[in-house]
Scaffold this motif. Structure first.
Motif, PDB file in Angstrom:
ATOM      1  N   LEU A 136      43.504  26.968  44.698  1.00 26.23           N
ATOM      2  CA  LEU A 136      42.751  26.569  43.581  1.00 26.23           C
ATOM      3  C   LEU A 136      42.163  28.005  43.087  1.00 26.23           C
ATOM      4  O   LEU A 136      41.882  28.280  41.943  1.00 26.23           O
ATOM      5  CB  LEU A 136      41.625  25.567  44.070  1.00 26.23           C
ATOM      6  CG  LEU A 136      40.518  25.076  42.741  1.00 26.23           C
ATOM      7  CD1 LEU A 136      41.302  24.595  41.585  1.00 26.23           C
ATOM      8  CD2 LEU A 136      39.568  24.362  43.237  1.00 26.23           C
ATOM      9  N   PHE A 137      41.508  28.929  44.109  1.00 24.38           N
ATOM     10  CA  PHE A 137      41.039  30.053  43.803  1.00 24.38           C
ATOM     11  C   PHE A 137      42.065  30.820  42.982  1.00 24.38           C
ATOM     12  O   PHE A 137      41.749  31.472  41.878  1.00 24.38           O
ATOM     13  CB  PHE A 137      40.585  30.791  45.037  1.00 24.38           C
ATOM     14  CG  PHE A 137      40.353  32.194  44.764  1.00 24.38           C
ATOM     15  CD1 PHE A 137      38.855  32.438  44.312  1.00 24.38           C
ATOM     16  CD2 PHE A 137      41.117  33.240  44.893  1.00 24.38           C
ATOM     17  CE1 PHE A 137      38.399  33.722  43.905  1.00 24.38           C
ATOM     18  CE2 PHE A 137      40.606  34.487  44.603  1.00 24.38           C
ATOM     19  CZ  PHE A 137      39.502  34.838  44.223  1.00 24.38           C
ATOM     20  N   ILE A 138      43.191  30.929  43.524  1.00 22.59           N
ATOM     21  CA  ILE A 138      44.130  32.025  42.618  1.00 22.59           C
ATOM     22  C   ILE A 138      44.539  31.319  41.263  1.00 22.59           C
ATOM     23  O   ILE A 138      44.307  32.234  40.432  1.00 22.59           O
ATOM     24  CB  ILE A 138      45.706  31.877  43.680  1.00 22.59           C
ATOM     25  CG1 ILE A 138      45.320  32.387  44.849  1.00 22.59           C
ATOM     26  CG2 ILE A 138      46.739  32.455  42.758  1.00 22.59           C
ATOM     27  CD1 ILE A 138      46.436  32.283  45.770  1.00 22.59           C
ATOM     28  N   LEU A 139      44.390  29.992  41.074  1.00 19.75           N
ATOM     29  CA  LEU A 139      44.704  29.663  39.704  1.00 19.75           C
ATOM     30  C   LEU A 139      43.486  29.768  38.838  1.00 19.75           C
ATOM     31  O   LEU A 139      43.525  30.299  37.651  1.00 19.75           O
ATOM     32  CB  LEU A 139      45.049  28.120  39.600  1.00 19.75           C
ATOM     33  CG  LEU A 139      46.135  27.502  39.563  1.00 19.75           C
ATOM     34  CD1 LEU A 139      46.060  25.895  39.681  1.00 19.75           C
ATOM     35  CD2 LEU A 139      46.861  28.016  38.307  1.00 19.75           C
ATOM     36  N   CYS A 140      42.331  29.771  39.501  1.00 17.80           N
ATOM     37  CA  CYS A 140      41.033  30.123  38.692  1.00 17.80           C
ATOM     38  C   CYS A 140      40.812  31.424  38.320  1.00 17.80           C
ATOM     39  O   CYS A 140      40.341  31.785  37.495  1.00 17.80           O
ATOM     40  CB  CYS A 140      39.655  29.377  39.485  1.00 17.80           C
ATOM     41  SG  CYS A 140      39.662  27.826  39.565  1.00 17.80           S
ATOM     42  N   TYR A 141      41.232  32.279  39.329  1.00 17.48           N
ATOM     43  CA  TYR A 141      41.017  33.713  39.183  1.00 17.48           C
ATOM     44  C   TYR A 141      42.212  34.105  38.159  1.00 17.48           C
ATOM     45  O   TYR A 141      41.452  35.112  37.289  1.00 17.48           O
ATOM     46  CB  TYR A 141      41.279  34.355  40.442  1.00 17.48           C
ATOM     47  CG  TYR A 141      40.939  35.776  40.527  1.00 17.48           C
ATOM     48  CD1 TYR A 141      39.984  36.465  39.718  1.00 17.48           C
ATOM     49  CD2 TYR A 141      41.979  36.823  41.256  1.00 17.48           C
ATOM     50  CE1 TYR A 141      39.808  37.833  39.807  1.00 17.48           C
ATOM     51  CE2 TYR A 141      41.721  38.176  41.216  1.00 17.48           C
ATOM     52  CZ  TYR A 141      40.567  38.496  40.558  1.00 17.48           C
ATOM     53  OH  TYR A 141      40.265  40.099  40.509  1.00 17.48           O
ATOM     54  N   GLN A 142      43.241  33.661  38.104  1.00 15.03           N
ATOM     55  CA  GLN A 142      44.135  34.093  37.053  1.00 15.03           C
ATOM     56  C   GLN A 142      43.679  33.681  35.835  1.00 15.03           C
ATOM     57  O   GLN A 142      43.697  34.543  34.753  1.00 15.03           O
ATOM     58  CB  GLN A 142      45.400  33.164  37.075  1.00 15.03           C
ATOM     59  CG  GLN A 142      46.487  33.612  38.020  1.00 15.03           C
ATOM     60  CD  GLN A 142      47.594  32.836  38.334  1.00 15.03           C
ATOM     61  OE1 GLN A 142      47.675  31.775  37.844  1.00 15.03           O
ATOM     62  NE2 GLN A 142      48.416  33.239  39.291  1.00 15.03           N
ATOM     63  N   THR A 143      42.784  32.430  35.704  1.00 14.32           N
ATOM     64  CA  THR A 143      42.163  32.086  34.272  1.00 14.32           C
ATOM     65  C   THR A 143      41.153  33.323  33.889  1.00 14.32           C
ATOM     66  O   THR A 143      41.071  33.604  32.807  1.00 14.32           O
ATOM     67  CB  THR A 143      41.502  30.565  34.362  1.00 14.32           C
ATOM     68  OG1 THR A 143      42.600  29.861  34.927  1.00 14.32           O
ATOM     69  CG2 THR A 143      40.849  30.341  33.106  1.00 14.32           C
ATOM     70  N   VAL A 144      40.161  33.725  34.985  1.00 12.74           N
ATOM     71  CA  VAL A 144      39.378  34.488  34.563  1.00 12.74           C
ATOM     72  C   VAL A 144      39.819  35.878  34.217  1.00 12.74           C
ATOM     73  O   VAL A 144      39.472  36.453  33.057  1.00 12.74           O
ATOM     74  CB  VAL A 144      38.409  34.838  35.803  1.00 12.74           C
ATOM     75  CG1 VAL A 144      37.730  36.115  35.656  1.00 12.74           C
ATOM     76  CG2 VAL A 144      37.595  33.709  36.301  1.00 12.74           C
ATOM     77  N   LEU A 145      41.018  36.408  34.728  1.00  9.93           N
ATOM     78  CA  LEU A 145      41.532  37.624  34.391  1.00  9.93           C
ATOM     79  C   LEU A 145      42.480  37.640  33.103  1.00  9.93           C
ATOM     80  O   LEU A 145      42.108  38.379  32.230  1.00  9.93           O
ATOM     81  CB  LEU A 145      42.719  38.004  35.637  1.00  9.93           C
ATOM     82  CG  LEU A 145      42.078  38.585  36.839  1.00  9.93           C
ATOM     83  CD1 LEU A 145      43.215  39.126  37.668  1.00  9.93           C
ATOM     84  CD2 LEU A 145      40.841  39.829  36.762  1.00  9.93           C
ATOM     85  N   ALA A 146      42.878  36.415  32.887  1.00  9.93           N
ATOM     86  CA  ALA A 146      43.628  36.194  31.636  1.00  9.93           C
ATOM     87  C   ALA A 146      42.618  36.114  30.374  1.00  9.93           C
ATOM     88  O   ALA A 146      42.941  36.767  29.336  1.00  9.93           O
ATOM     89  CB  ALA A 146      44.223  35.020  31.536  1.00  9.93           C
TER      90      ALA A 146
END
Ligand code: PMV
Length: 323
Positions: A136-146
């Motif tokens: 879940l962290f990886i998906l959320c972090y991808q969102t933040v970076l995008a």
């Protein structure tokens, strides 16, 4: 129709601000200011968003167009999160997302990260997808970076894991700490900080003076380690001293605004163990910790020079509220 409600906490950075962007450690606490998100399945093949705190507060897009075309800034985290979910898992139904926070998005307590965590957790839950906290962290972090282009991910880690966390930039390490109590006092400057701009200003300094800035960040690492031990041992005086040293480092980076400095000095003069800005700096909140017999004076002093915000630290991470 099927629906699910999820909540996630806001956050405050305790030590290690900015250094954590350079894959170094920080300490972060989840706070009891929470975001609540309800996701329901709808018959139309649409993504609908109803979020009174966002602009536009009512928004919809056909599922086939999610993540493409113009995305209004205010809804970017929500739409990009849904788009990444679709890329990974697909979306068999239209969805309506409603959000409600019990804190203002102006405070800098992590409303964007909390809404991202909630949406992705709720989507996984409603479609029965088992996901670990790290995934879940990886998906959320991808969102933040995008969306933001920069960031360490500490805020989404706080939203997911809750509690007090030792976090290394990018999520290289996420370790929950056992902290008995953390009676943090928080002062709001009244000024909204633009985190990506401030992070970029520090990266300019890094390009100009790499040895010096890396030197400051090496001290930051030591401050985080010492602060972590102090917190675990409930040695709040030492923790306060680490806050003061960390503030000196952040001031050297040029991110301590006048209003932050006024509030930090006011807390120290009123007898706090220590005080510092929390997050990117140049606005948002400062944090302080005081001996029990000085808490009243420190609170009064913060209220006199800014706005006292009442928070409880060590809050629970993302959780299912109702289904
Ligand atoms: O301004 P905030 O509360 O979003 O915190 C930013 C903290 C930084 O270390 C400056 C950036 C980051 O993503 O870690």
């Amino acid at each position: 129709m099927k629906r699910i409600t999820v909540s996630a906490p806001g956050k405050l950075m305790l030590l290690g601000d900015h250094a954590v962007v350079y894959q170094r450690p920080c300490l972060v606490t989840a706070v009891d200011q929470r975001m609540f998100v309800t996701v329901e399945l709808i018959n139309k093949p649409e993504f609908q968003l109803h979020a009174p705190d966002l602009l536009p507060d009512d928004y919809k897009k056909p599922l086939t167009q999610i993540g493409s075309g113009t995305i209004p800034k205010g809804v970017a985290y929500c739409e990009v999160a849904v788009s990444l979910f679709i890329q990974k898992f697909g979306l068999p139904s239209g969805i309506r997302v409603s959000s409600q926070a019990n804190f203002s998005s102006l405070l800098g307590l992590g409303s964007s990260s909390a809404i991202t965590v909630c949406i992705l957790k709720a989507l996984c839950s409603i479609f029965g997808i088992k996901i670990t906290n790290k995934e879940l962290f990886i998906l959320c972090y991808q969102t933040v970076l995008a969306v933001a282009g920069v960031g360490s991910g500490f805020d989404v880690a706080a939203g997911i894991y809750g509690g007090v966390i030792f976090f290394v930039g990018g999520g290289k390490e996420i370790t929950p700490l056992s902290v008995v109590s953390l009676p943090l006092l928080v002062g709001y400057t009244g000024i909204k900080a633009d985190t990506p701009t401030i992070v970029r200003s520090v990266s300019e300094k890094m390009k100009q003076f790499p040895k010096l800035i890396n030197g400051l960040f090496t001290v930051s690492d030591l401050v985080v380690t010492r602060g972590q031990n102090a917190l675990i041992e409930h040695d709040l005086q030492t923790f306060g001293e680490m806050m003061n040293i960390n503030e000196g480092l952040l001031a050297s980076l040029g991110v301590e605004s006048e209003q932050l400095s006024i509030l930090i000095q006011a807390a120290r003069m009123a007898g706090a163990y220590g005080a510092k800005l929390s997050g990117a700096g140049m606005g948002d909140c400062m944090i302080t910790i005081a001996p029990p017999d000085r808490v009243r004076q420190v609170k009064q002093s913060i209220a006199l020079h800014g706005r006292l915000i009442t928070v409880s630290c060590n809050a629970e991470g993302v959780k299912l509220e109702a289904q």
